[in-house]
Design an enzyme around this catalytic site. Structure first.
Site, PDB file in Angstrom:
ATOM      1  N   TYR A 143       0.816  -1.210   0.000  1.00 36.71           N
ATOM      2  CA  TYR A 143       0.000   0.000   0.000  1.00 36.71           C
ATOM      3  C   TYR A 143       0.856   1.268   0.000  1.00 36.71           C
ATOM      4  O   TYR A 143       0.393   2.330  -0.414  1.00 36.71           O
ATOM      5  CB  TYR A 143      -0.934   0.033   1.211  1.00 36.71           C
ATOM      6  CG  TYR A 143      -1.987  -1.051   1.211  1.00 36.71           C
ATOM      7  CD1 TYR A 143      -2.264  -1.802   0.074  1.00 36.71           C
ATOM      8  CD2 TYR A 143      -2.705  -1.344   2.358  1.00 36.71           C
ATOM      9  CE1 TYR A 143      -3.222  -2.797   0.074  1.00 36.71           C
ATOM     10  CE2 TYR A 143      -3.678  -2.333   2.368  1.00 36.71           C
ATOM     11  CZ  TYR A 143      -3.928  -3.060   1.222  1.00 36.71           C
ATOM     12  OH  TYR A 143      -4.879  -4.052   1.226  1.00 36.71           O
ATOM     13  N   LYS A 193       3.446 -15.385   1.784  1.00 36.35           N
ATOM     14  CA  LYS A 193       3.394 -16.045   0.478  1.00 36.35           C
ATOM     15  C   LYS A 193       4.828 -16.268   0.017  1.00 36.35           C
ATOM     16  O   LYS A 193       5.252 -15.885  -1.075  1.00 36.35           O
ATOM     17  CB  LYS A 193       2.610 -15.185  -0.523  1.00 36.35           C
ATOM     18  CG  LYS A 193       2.195 -15.919  -1.798  1.00 36.35           C
ATOM     19  CD  LYS A 193       1.237 -17.074  -1.545  1.00 36.35           C
ATOM     20  CE  LYS A 193       0.804 -17.694  -2.888  1.00 36.35           C
ATOM     21  NZ  LYS A 193       0.078 -18.969  -2.682  1.00 36.35           N
ATOM     22  N   ASP A 225      -3.270 -18.129   1.094  1.00 37.16           N
ATOM     23  CA  ASP A 225      -4.401 -18.822   0.487  1.00 37.16           C
ATOM     24  C   ASP A 225      -4.884 -19.977   1.367  1.00 37.16           C
ATOM     25  O   ASP A 225      -6.084 -20.182   1.554  1.00 37.16           O
ATOM     26  CB  ASP A 225      -4.067 -19.308  -0.930  1.00 37.16           C
ATOM     27  CG  ASP A 225      -2.684 -19.911  -1.053  1.00 37.16           C
ATOM     28  OD1 ASP A 225      -1.921 -19.903  -0.063  1.00 37.16           O
ATOM     29  OD2 ASP A 225      -2.346 -20.396  -2.153  1.00 37.16           O
ATOM     30  N   ASP A 249      -5.201  -6.966   5.878  1.00 40.12           N
ATOM     31  CA  ASP A 249      -6.417  -6.276   5.459  1.00 40.12           C
ATOM     32  C   ASP A 249      -7.484  -7.291   5.065  1.00 40.12           C
ATOM     33  O   ASP A 249      -8.657  -7.189   5.470  1.00 40.12           O
ATOM     34  CB  ASP A 249      -6.077  -5.358   4.278  1.00 40.12           C
ATOM     35  CG  ASP A 249      -7.209  -4.422   3.903  1.00 40.12           C
ATOM     36  OD1 ASP A 249      -8.263  -4.431   4.576  1.00 40.12           O
ATOM     37  OD2 ASP A 249      -7.052  -3.663   2.930  1.00 40.12           O
ATOM     38  N   ASP A 253     -10.781  -9.001   7.854  1.00 40.20           N
ATOM     39  CA  ASP A 253     -12.192  -8.893   7.487  1.00 40.20           C
ATOM     40  C   ASP A 253     -12.857 -10.264   7.419  1.00 40.20           C
ATOM     41  O   ASP A 253     -14.033 -10.413   7.765  1.00 40.20           O
ATOM     42  CB  ASP A 253     -12.341  -8.176   6.145  1.00 40.20           C
ATOM     43  CG  ASP A 253     -12.151  -6.670   6.265  1.00 40.20           C
ATOM     44  OD1 ASP A 253     -12.201  -6.164   7.404  1.00 40.20           O
ATOM     45  OD2 ASP A 253     -11.949  -6.008   5.240  1.00 40.20           O
TER      46      ASP A 253
END
Length: 361
Positions: A143, A193, A225, A249, A253
């Site tokens: 980001y 990852k 994943d 992020d 959620d």
């Protein structure tokens, strides 16, 4: 000596649920013999109406002179016609992490035993509930990485972002996660990852190195994943989830959704000095504002997190969390939690019940 807390009630249901959080803070101050000083300030849409700015300079000054900020919810239809950069949700919240270097976001996701039916997961998965804490790095990663941009035109036009993490950034968020895990179930699952991304290879190496200083805490590495799948398959396997900015992020959620109620979810954002911004994870719910029916628990649990992580008042934080659990187990629910033929309690009645439970401990 008292600690100064900036109280920013915000918009919509914000002032209603904030009153109950302050009521609970007053109760634990009396019970555990410490003092808090409250400094109230406008933020969000109400600040736009009064001061023409969602985050007025006076409000920012009050935050800067306080030990922590207890933040309400902001925004609503009244201000949706403003340019995006001036709307309360962006103009009030976005400057604060940068201003105070809030690099660590804490998002608890807890399913209480007698509310397990509220989770969208199958009962055999939820069982008697679960308790997960997502620790998200908040100021680095893709980001904020440079360079980023767009260039070219036609079929070859491209856009790009850069995923960068420094060893220092990874180490400080990892230490936060391990320190917190020591006070919980002593288990950290680091999400990365590393099978694809070089930045995540460094992430895994640094987290593994930090883990050597915490031989009492178990570390497990998991690809993002797989982690998203495991959360809905068996959330009980997780205690503290350690994540970079983008993965945090997404997965925070997901954690929130599988609890079944946003009205119970708090969050915290901390800097290296443990100054924190504490707020409910839900919105301002303008459709029910002023009706005394909103669930104040997320704001109350945010106040408990403030006591725990910034002020070091762990006994008071425990008392609040135990009181919330006791009240819910007793079947005292606001309208968003009511199942079947139960009669809901009001916002203020929920606050009173939690205060009574604290006093009775």
């Amino acid at each position: 000596m008292s600690n100064r807390i900036a109280i920013l009630p915000g918009d919509g249901i914000g002032p209603e649920v904030m009153r109950e959080a302050v009521k609970v803070l007053d109760a634990v101050q009396e019970k555990f013999d410490f003092q808090l000083e409250y400094a109230y300030a406008d933020v969000g849409g109400c600040a736009i109406d009064k001061h023409c700015k969602a985050l007025p300079e006076k409000t920012l000054q009050i935050c800067e002179s306080s030990d922590a900020v207890l933040f309400g919810s902001v925004g609503g239809p009244k201000w949706e016609s403003l340019p995006p950069a001036e709307q309360p949700e962006r103009a009030a919240l976005l400057p604060l992490p940068k201003q105070f270097e809030l690099y660590c976001n804490l998002r608890p996701a807890k399913v209480y035993q007698n509310l397990a039916a509220s989770s969208p997961l199958h009962p055999r998965i939820v069982k008697d509930g679960f308790d997960i804490l997502c620790v998200r790095e908040l100021t680095g990663g893709i980001y904020f990485g440079k360079p980023k941009g767009r260039e070219g035109s036609g079929p070859d036009e491209k856009a790009y972002d850069t995923l960068i993490y420094t060893r220092r950034e990874i180490e400080r968020i990892a230490r936060m996660a391990f320190d917190i895990a020591r006070e919980r179930k002593k288990k950290v699952t680091s999400i990365d990852k590393a099978n694809v991304l070089t930045s995540m290879v460094l992430w895994r190496e640094v987290v593994t190195r930090v883990a050597r200083d915490y031989d009492d805490v178990a570390l497990n590495h998991m690809y993002i994943d797989n982690a998203t799948m495991q959360l809905v398959k068996d959330p009980h396997q997780f205690d503290v989830l350690l994540c970079g900015n983008m993965f945090g992020d997404i997965i925070s959620d997901e954690c929130a959704m599988i609890t079944g109620s946003m009205g119970l979810l708090a969050s915290a954002s901390l800097n290296e000095e443990k100054f924190g911004l504490y707020e409910p994870a839900g919105g301002s719910a303008p459709d029910i504002a002023g009706q005394n029916i909103a669930n104040p628990i997320a704001q109350i649990v945010s106040a408990a997190m403030l006591l725990r992580y910034t002020l070091g008042q762990s006994a008071a934080a425990d008392a609040i969390e135990q009181a919330v659990n006791h009240v819910l187990e007793a079947g005292i629910h606001t309208a968003d939690l009511v199942l079947g033929t139960e009669k809901p309690v009001s916002t203020s009645q929920m606050g009173d019940a939690i205060v009574d439970s604290i006093k009775a401990q």
